[in-house]
Design a protein around this motif. Structure first.
Motif, PDB file in Angstrom:
ATOM      1  N   HIS A 511       0.817  -1.215   0.000  1.00 34.16           N
ATOM      2  CA  HIS A 511       0.000   0.000   0.000  1.00 34.16           C
ATOM      3  C   HIS A 511       0.852   1.266   0.000  1.00 34.16           C
ATOM      4  N   CYS A 512       2.176   1.094  -0.127  1.00 34.26           N
ATOM      5  CA  CYS A 512       3.098   2.246  -0.111  1.00 34.26           C
ATOM      6  C   CYS A 512       3.507   2.593  -1.539  1.00 34.26           C
ATOM      7  N   LYS A 513       3.301   3.852  -1.949  1.00 34.91           N
ATOM      8  CA  LYS A 513       3.580   4.258  -3.327  1.00 34.91           C
ATOM      9  C   LYS A 513       4.939   4.943  -3.510  1.00 34.91           C
ATOM     10  N   THR A 514       5.721   5.007  -2.475  1.00 37.07           N
ATOM     11  CA  THR A 514       7.063   5.585  -2.585  1.00 37.07           C
ATOM     12  C   THR A 514       8.076   4.542  -2.153  1.00 37.07           C
ATOM     13  N   TRP A 515       8.782   3.994  -3.136  1.00 37.50           N
ATOM     14  CA  TRP A 515       9.809   2.982  -2.858  1.00 37.50           C
ATOM     15  C   TRP A 515      11.181   3.608  -3.105  1.00 37.50           C
ATOM     16  N   VAL A 516      12.081   3.386  -2.177  1.00 40.31           N
ATOM     17  CA  VAL A 516      13.481   3.778  -2.367  1.00 40.31           C
ATOM     18  C   VAL A 516      14.289   2.493  -2.411  1.00 40.31           C
ATOM     19  N   VAL A 517      14.825   2.194  -3.581  1.00 45.40           N
ATOM     20  CA  VAL A 517      15.432   0.889  -3.838  1.00 45.40           C
ATOM     21  C   VAL A 517      16.952   0.994  -3.741  1.00 45.40           C
ATOM     22  N   GLY A 518      17.513   0.300  -2.759  1.00 44.25           N
ATOM     23  CA  GLY A 518      18.971   0.265  -2.599  1.00 44.25           C
ATOM     24  C   GLY A 518      19.534  -1.116  -2.775  1.00 44.25           C
ATOM     25  N   LYS A 519      18.664  -2.055  -3.124  1.00 45.29           N
ATOM     26  CA  LYS A 519      19.074  -3.432  -3.375  1.00 45.29           C
ATOM     27  C   LYS A 519      18.277  -3.936  -4.561  1.00 45.29           C
ATOM     28  N   TRP A 520      18.970  -4.593  -5.469  1.00 48.39           N
ATOM     29  CA  TRP A 520      18.320  -4.981  -6.725  1.00 48.39           C
ATOM     30  C   TRP A 520      17.099  -5.845  -6.447  1.00 48.39           C
ATOM     31  N   ILE A 521      15.985  -5.521  -7.086  1.00 50.59           N
ATOM     32  CA  ILE A 521      14.746  -6.280  -6.899  1.00 50.59           C
ATOM     33  C   ILE A 521      14.252  -6.821  -8.240  1.00 50.59           C
ATOM     34  N   THR A 522      13.699  -7.974  -8.192  1.00 44.99           N
ATOM     35  CA  THR A 522      13.229  -8.656  -9.393  1.00 44.99           C
ATOM     36  C   THR A 522      11.858  -8.119  -9.801  1.00 44.99           C
ATOM     37  N   PRO A 523      11.432  -8.395 -11.033  1.00 50.03           N
ATOM     38  CA  PRO A 523      10.072  -8.017 -11.439  1.00 50.03           C
ATOM     39  C   PRO A 523       9.001  -8.601 -10.522  1.00 50.03           C
ATOM     40  N   ARG A 524       9.231  -9.818 -10.022  1.00 50.66           N
ATOM     41  CA  ARG A 524       8.253 -10.431  -9.114  1.00 50.66           C
ATOM     42  C   ARG A 524       8.136  -9.629  -7.819  1.00 50.66           C
ATOM     43  N   GLU A 525       9.281  -9.160  -7.308  1.00 46.96           N
ATOM     44  CA  GLU A 525       9.260  -8.365  -6.088  1.00 46.96           C
ATOM     45  C   GLU A 525       8.645  -6.985  -6.325  1.00 46.96           C
ATOM     46  N   GLN A 526       8.838  -6.473  -7.529  1.00 45.59           N
ATOM     47  CA  GLN A 526       8.222  -5.194  -7.879  1.00 45.59           C
ATOM     48  C   GLN A 526       6.705  -5.290  -7.941  1.00 45.59           C
ATOM     49  N   SER A 527       6.219  -6.479  -8.229  1.00 45.46           N
ATOM     50  CA  SER A 527       4.782  -6.661  -8.409  1.00 45.46           C
ATOM     51  C   SER A 527       3.982  -6.355  -7.145  1.00 45.46           C
ATOM     52  N   TRP A 528       4.647  -6.316  -5.981  1.00 40.53           N
ATOM     53  CA  TRP A 528       3.954  -6.008  -4.739  1.00 40.53           C
ATOM     54  C   TRP A 528       3.671  -4.520  -4.603  1.00 40.53           C
ATOM     55  N   PRO A 542      20.937  -0.387 -12.297  1.00 43.00           N
ATOM     56  CA  PRO A 542      19.559   0.034 -12.026  1.00 43.00           C
ATOM     57  C   PRO A 542      18.587  -1.127 -12.220  1.00 43.00           C
ATOM     58  N   ILE A 543      17.469  -1.062 -11.531  1.00 41.45           N
ATOM     59  CA  ILE A 543      16.462  -2.115 -11.652  1.00 41.45           C
ATOM     60  C   ILE A 543      15.757  -2.006 -13.002  1.00 41.45           C
ATOM     61  N   LEU A 544      15.150  -3.099 -13.433  1.00 41.94           N
ATOM     62  CA  LEU A 544      14.437  -3.121 -14.700  1.00 41.94           C
ATOM     63  C   LEU A 544      13.111  -2.386 -14.570  1.00 41.94           C
ATOM     64  N   ALA A 545      12.800  -1.560 -15.570  1.00 38.45           N
ATOM     65  CA  ALA A 545      11.514  -0.843 -15.577  1.00 38.45           C
ATOM     66  C   ALA A 545      10.428  -1.801 -16.033  1.00 38.45           C
ATOM     67  N   PHE A 546       9.981  -2.649 -15.122  1.00 36.57           N
ATOM     68  CA  PHE A 546       9.066  -3.746 -15.448  1.00 36.57           C
ATOM     69  C   PHE A 546       7.605  -3.300 -15.448  1.00 36.57           C
ATOM     70  N   ARG A 547       7.250  -2.431 -14.537  1.00 37.15           N
ATOM     71  CA  ARG A 547       5.848  -2.048 -14.360  1.00 37.15           C
ATOM     72  C   ARG A 547       5.499  -0.833 -15.220  1.00 37.15           C
ATOM     73  N   ARG A 548       4.526  -1.006 -16.113  1.00 32.86           N
ATOM     74  CA  ARG A 548       4.094   0.116 -16.945  1.00 32.86           C
ATOM     75  C   ARG A 548       3.189   1.078 -16.177  1.00 32.86           C
ATOM     76  N   ASP A 549       2.613   0.605 -15.090  1.00 24.44           N
ATOM     77  CA  ASP A 549       1.726   1.459 -14.305  1.00 24.44           C
ATOM     78  C   ASP A 549       2.481   2.168 -13.181  1.00 24.44           C
ATOM     79  N   CYS A 550       3.817   2.084 -13.206  1.00 20.42           N
ATOM     80  CA  CYS A 550       4.649   2.745 -12.209  1.00 20.42           C
ATOM     81  C   CYS A 550       5.701   3.599 -12.917  1.00 20.42           C
ATOM     82  N   THR A 551       6.350   4.435 -12.169  1.00 25.92           N
ATOM     83  CA  THR A 551       7.427   5.262 -12.732  1.00 25.92           C
ATOM     84  C   THR A 551       8.739   4.929 -12.035  1.00 25.92           C
ATOM     85  N   TYR A 552       9.844   5.148 -12.770  1.00 24.09           N
ATOM     86  CA  TYR A 552      11.163   4.757 -12.283  1.00 24.09           C
ATOM     87  C   TYR A 552      12.113   5.945 -12.350  1.00 24.09           C
TER      88      TYR A 552
END
Length: 625
Positions: A511-528, A542-552
């Protein structure tokens, strides 16, 4: 309205201009495939000469940009900037022009296809015609035509618009100027052939030597030892040097010759400082030259990105890096070079630029990303970094900043290892992460109430968490280590500690819309992440821009001030004039004259101070531009 014959007829074709020589390649391939032999050999020779000429200019460009070899021999210390690179982008137009003219000559005179391989008389005739006709003709045209007011303004000034001579500057000129040059280069070859003593070797040799000497004069690197002129004084009148020709670009009423200063001596246009300056630069090459005030110690990322350095393809390094198909054939060669660099490990000077009179340089430790994760390679990498720091200290560098993996916590404690081992260091060792944290924190909207943080117990993660909790922002810190979480929590003010919350699963951030990523995360982990989430990040790669409904967000970066001079290459995937925040942090450290080392843990109390210093010196966060 442009002057007649100043613009190139195909200047609007872009990369498609190379199709102008396509019929030659088509004719060669057709006769080879369908007829089993190449009948019109002249087509093949024209194509081979074009390739040879391009290679000569490229090799000279590579050499002149190898600052680790040429830094102390440079004539004009200023670097080639983006404006000059863009102006000289189509430097190879003259190769296409002369290929088309050569093709026309071969069609008009079919006998040219039957030239012998070698003819000694032809070589002698060509040399005589060059000295007796081409050299004086070029001198006269250059001095009395191209430097005449109207012709200079509308034609020759383009060539002189390049402030720093470069091998590609040799080909950077207007259409009319290269038509004149076609006559100069064509007379000796045409004369020898018409006298019946031409040869294939003569054509290849003369054209390649002509281009070689043109590139030599424009290389901005003094390669001719002055001792040779002391032993053979007359030779100085028969061979110009890069120093000699560079004086023509700074004092345009002198040194007009093509390759032989003899004609300047006869015409009384020889610059009297030519030999003294040449000797001074040659003698000073044994010294360190001007010492940079700041050094950024970079590293390779992968094999393909290693070809983004200026001494490979200047034009490619002047735009943000991306994997291109044309690089793939060079991959085996780059891999071999990587192995050689691994064996012969020293820091190489890659780029340099000036900021308010301070000289900044980029050195690179010849290690690639994957090597930093090999346990047996860690000691060797630290040794190379240490050698670079000690070298910087020895020559008088004020600040040396470590790039991402060169300051890895597991590798050397963010630079702490070197400072503790050498407490007497005069050079300041800086990891630049304070400004990196400041950039990330200033990207987060002020009204955010909750942030999900991965890599939460890392150096940057700790600083971001502590800073945000002071702003009364709830920080969900993803970590399995309760001990490390509690250690960071105890550093926070007592009334802010409850804003730091340990979580162990990505589901906690659904339910949190602000993620600060300091460790590489997979597309599956991004799905949350919920729809509309923005991913801030400080993770390499940098992490892969997997989600089209999100911004990177991009990696933390800053745009250098407008008064930077001599910058002509992009830092990895960054735009022109943009550097990683840790690089910018080192720049600010040096501009402020701070005398402390910035190593180890980030001082949270200095984040705002460093940010304000960066703003004061004209650096700008990329997100705000």
């Amino acid at each position: 309205m442009v002057a007649p014959l100043s613009a190139w007829p195909w200047e609007n074709l872009g990369i498609f201009k190379y199709l102008l020589v396509g019929p030659l390649a088509a004719k060669v391939l057709h006769s080879w495939i369908y007829e089993g032999t190449i009948k019109d050999l002249w087509c093949l020779h024209v194509l081979l000469i074009c390739g040879l000429r391009g290679l000569i200019h490229q090799l000279w460009s590579s050499y002149s940009n190898m600052l680790f070899l040429t830094r102390t021999r440079r004539i004009i210390q200023q670097g080639v900037d983006f404006k000059q690179i863009d102006r000289e982008w189509d430097w190879d137009n003259f190769i296409i022009l002369q290929a088309l003219l050569a093709s026309m000559a071969c069609l008009i005179f079919p006998s040219l296809d039957g030239l012998p391989l070698w003819n000694t008389k032809g070589i002698i005739t060509l040399l005589l015609l060059h000295v007796a006709v081409s050299e004086p003709l070029y001198y006269w045209a250059h001095r009395f035509l191209l430097h005449e007011s109207y012709l200079f303004t509308n034609y020759h000034s383009l060539h002189h618009s390049s402030p720093v001579p470069h091998p590609f500057t040799a080909g950077h000129a207007t259409f009319l100027e290269h038509l004149i040059l076609c006559v100069v280069i064509g007379i000796p070859m045409a004369g020898s052939i018409l006298m019946g003593c031409g040869s294939i070797t003569m054509v290849y040799g003369y054209v390649s030597t002509f281009d070689f000497l043109r590139c030599l004069g424009h290389s901005n690197v003094e390669v001719v030892p002055h001792e040779i002129f002391n032993k053979l004084p007359l030779l100085r009148y028969f061979l110009y040097t890069p120093t000699y020709h560079s004086l023509h670009h700074t004092e345009m009423e002198t040194n007009f010759c093509l390759f032989m200063p003899l004609f300047d001596a006869v015409g009384n246009t020889l610059n009297r400082n030519s030999w003294q300056l040449h000797q001074k630069i040659s003698l000073d090459s044994a010294k360190n030259g001007r010492v940079p005030d700041f050094v950024f110690l970079a590293h390779g990322v992968d094999i393909t990105s290693s070809m983004h350095v200026p001494f490979v393809f200047r034009s490619f390094s002047s735009i943000p890096f991306s994997t291109r198909i044309f690089l793939l054939p060079f991959w085996p060669f780059a891999f071999t070079i990587m192995l050689a660099m691994w064996a012969w490990s020293k820091a190489f000077v890659l780029t340099f630029y000036n900021l308010r009179g301070y000289l900044h340089q980029t050195w690179i430790v010849p290690r690639f990303g994957f090597q930093y994760f090999l346990p047996f390679a860690m000691d060797g990498i630290n040794k190379r970094i240490e050698e670079a720091i000690l070298r910087a200290d020895r020559i008088g560098v004020k600040v040396i900043s470590l790039a991402a993996l060169n300051k890895n916590e597991a590798l050397n404690g963010g630079g702490t290892l070197f400072v503790e081992k050498h407490p007497e260091l005069k050079v300041r060792v800086v990891h630049g992460n304070t400004l990196t944290a400041a950039v990330i924190l200033n990207e987060i909207p002020k009204d955010v109430e909750e942030v999900f943080l991965t890599g939460a117990t890392s150096k940057l993660g700790r600083a971001i968490a502590l800073y945000l909790c002071r702003r009364r922002v709830r920080v969900l810190m993803l970590t399995l280590s309760t001990e490390r979480f509690q250690k960071i929590q105890r550093e926070a003010p007592v009334d802010c500690q409850n804003y730091l919350v340990q979580v162990t699963k990505y589901q906690a951030a659904q339910h949190c819309k602000t993620w600060v990523v300091g460790k590489w995360i997979t597309p599956r982990e991004q799905s949350w992440a919920p729809s509309g989430t923005h991913f801030h990040q400080f993770v390499v790669p940098p992490i892969l821009a997997f989600r089209r409904d999100c911004t990177y967000g991009d990696l933390a970066a800053m745009r250098l001030p407008d008064d930077v001079e001599g910058l002509g290459s992009c830092e990895y995937t960054m735009e022109r004039g943009v550097v990683h925040a840790c690089h910018a942090g080192g720049v600010v450290h040096q501009l402020e004259g701070w005398t402390h080392h910035e190593v180890g843990a980030i001082d949270v109390d200095r984040i705002d101070l460093v940010w304000e210093a960066a703003m004061k010196h004209g650096l700008k966060p990329v997100s705000s531009t």
